[in-house]
Write a protein that holds these residues in place. Structure first.
Motif, PDB file in Angstrom:
ATOM      1  N   SER A   1      53.301  29.763 -59.114  1.00 60.43           N
ATOM      2  CA  SER A   1      53.269  30.429 -57.808  1.00 60.43           C
ATOM      3  C   SER A   1      53.113  29.427 -56.680  1.00 60.43           C
ATOM      4  N   TRP A   2      52.163  28.498 -56.871  1.00 58.97           N
ATOM      5  CA  TRP A   2      51.929  27.497 -55.810  1.00 58.97           C
ATOM      6  C   TRP A   2      53.170  26.635 -55.597  1.00 58.97           C
ATOM      7  N   ARG A   3      53.843  26.260 -56.719  1.00 64.47           N
ATOM      8  CA  ARG A   3      55.056  25.439 -56.583  1.00 64.47           C
ATOM      9  C   ARG A   3      56.082  26.147 -55.710  1.00 64.47           C
TER      10      ARG A   3
ATOM     11  N   ASP B   1      55.535  30.713 -39.702  1.00 62.71           N
ATOM     12  CA  ASP B   1      56.005  29.362 -39.999  1.00 62.71           C
ATOM     13  C   ASP B   1      54.805  28.498 -40.374  1.00 62.71           C
ATOM     14  N   ALA B   2      54.732  28.100 -41.629  1.00 61.80           N
ATOM     15  CA  ALA B   2      53.615  27.265 -42.088  1.00 61.80           C
ATOM     16  C   ALA B   2      54.122  25.887 -42.501  1.00 61.80           C
ATOM     17  N   TRP B   3      55.194  25.460 -41.844  1.00 61.40           N
ATOM     18  CA  TRP B   3      55.806  24.170 -42.156  1.00 61.40           C
ATOM     19  C   TRP B   3      54.798  23.024 -42.103  1.00 61.40           C
TER      20      TRP B   3
ATOM     21  N   PRO C   1      53.914  35.391 -58.761  1.00 60.73           N
ATOM     22  CA  PRO C   1      53.552  36.155 -57.554  1.00 60.73           C
ATOM     23  C   PRO C   1      53.085  35.230 -56.433  1.00 60.73           C
ATOM     24  N   LEU C   2      53.418  35.594 -55.202  1.00 66.44           N
ATOM     25  CA  LEU C   2      52.939  34.817 -54.067  1.00 66.44           C
ATOM     26  C   LEU C   2      51.729  35.486 -53.438  1.00 66.44           C
ATOM     27  N   ARG C   3      51.593  36.765 -53.675  1.00 65.61           N
ATOM     28  CA  ARG C   3      50.442  37.479 -53.139  1.00 65.61           C
ATOM     29  C   ARG C   3      49.378  37.638 -54.215  1.00 65.61           C
ATOM     30  N   ILE C   4      48.212  37.039 -53.961  1.00 62.66           N
ATOM     31  CA  ILE C   4      47.074  37.208 -54.859  1.00 62.66           C
ATOM     32  C   ILE C   4      46.672  38.682 -54.867  1.00 62.66           C
ATOM     33  N   SER C   5      46.662  39.250 -53.654  1.00 67.41           N
ATOM     34  CA  SER C   5      46.173  40.615 -53.497  1.00 67.41           C
ATOM     35  C   SER C   5      47.062  41.651 -54.183  1.00 67.41           C
TER      36      SER C   5
END
Lengths: 152, 177
Positions: free
Chosen positions: B60-62, B77-79, B118-122
């Motif tokens: 997921s983190w990758r 935008d979290a660039w 998954p990208l959402r933990i929630s």
């Protein structure tokens, strides 16, 4: 003596507003910290079961003078605590049993091993004083301990 | 003798799971491993609470840390400059859920399929189920906004502790279930 208690109490009361700021006091009144919760009860019953179980098993030496009656009482107490731990676990943590998450889920392991441990302890006191009950008792206490560690 | 053997077996069982030797035996690992890293808190803790790496697996983190993903990070935008991006990714991968011996990390891992990243933990099945009794109005309210803001309700979240005993929802209070 009573005077001293009164003076100390008065001082503490007077110092209270200085010790905690207004916001903290308000916070405390609106949302008192969770005191003794269902989780805590479950935890102490489990610890108690293991502790008394170990005592029941180790204090008793068949020919060393410790009386059988104490051994028996302690084993009964340990089993009662174990059954209590399982009961409170089922009551307040059944939602943590997720069969479809499989064996990898530490709560599933905890529930299975803890339940099996309590059963073995119950089996042990039912069989006592016959031979073999000691093995069941030790295995039961051991499984309970492992079960606690898994979700510690 | 039998008792000695039994004790040795029992204790080795208890230690087997861990990496840090004897004292690990007493360390609580019920939550997720806390993270204390200034770079990480600065880069990933400005818009929301700095999630512990142990809340998602490596895969997921990758995915999240790919440059084009970061540019459209849940609509924001979290660039990040390349060197910082790589460093943050390294921090996340090092302590990800699939390498952790903490309980909540294992729970999250057990609840997601091998094929999912998954990208959402929630939205993992574990947390979906845990949170399913909470009335929607308490989540969408201004003081919380969404389940992404863990620390708004979990008072010890910064320490990696998500115990239901430590939940305090704004405008509601402590959670008793």
């Amino acid at each position: 003596m009573r005077n001293i208690v009164q003076i100390v109490t008065a001082l503490v009361l007077l110092a209270f507003p200085l010790l905690a700021n207004e916001k903290e006091i308000e916070e405390q009144i609106l949302n008192p910290p969770a005191s003794f919760t269902e989780n805590d009860l479950h935890q102490y019953l489990g610890f108690g079961a293991v502790a008394t179980g170990i005592l029941a098993g180790t204090l008793y030496r068949p020919n060393s003078g410790t009386d059988y009656e104490t051994h028996e009482k302690m084993a009964n107490l340990a089993t009662a605590l174990a059954v209590g731990a399982v009961g409170t676990g089922l009551y307040s943590h059944l939602d943590d049993l997720n069969v479809d998450f499989g064996w990898r889920d530490p709560d599933n392991q905890h529930i299975f091993l803890g339940g099996l441990g309590a059963l073995l302890m119950a089996y042990s006191i039912a069989e006592a004083p016959d031979g073999g009950h000691a093995d069941a008792g030790m295995a039961g206490v051991g499984l309970m301990a492992i079960s606690i560690k898994l979700t510690w | 003798m039998r008792k000695v053997i039994f004790l040795v077996v029992a204790i080795s069982f208890l230690i087997a799971d861990d990496d840090g030797g004897f004292f690990d035996l007493f360390e609580r690992k019920k939550g997720v491993e806390p993270i204390k890293n200034e770079l990480y808190s600065n880069e990933c803790g400005s818009c929301h609470f700095a999630y512990q790496p142990g809340l998602l697996p490596k895969r997921s983190w990758r995915k999240m840390m790919q440059p084009q993903e970061l540019e459209d990070h849940f609509g924001d935008d979290a660039w990040l400059p390349e060197d910082i991006r790589l460093e943050v990714e390294r921090i996340l991968l090092e302590k990800s859920a699939d390498t952790s011996s903490y309980k909540r990390s294992k729970k999250i891992m057990a609840s997601i399929r091998e094929s999912e990243a998954p990208l959402r933990i929630s939205r993992t099945r574990y947390l979906d189920r845990k949170h399913d009794e909470i009335p929607k109005r308490l989540v969408v309210q201004e003081e919380v906004k969404s389940f992404s803001h863990c620390a708004k309700c979990h008072t010890e979240a910064e320490k990696g502790i998500y115990d239901d005993d430590d939940v305090d929802i704004p405008n509601y209070g402590r959670w008793d279930d």
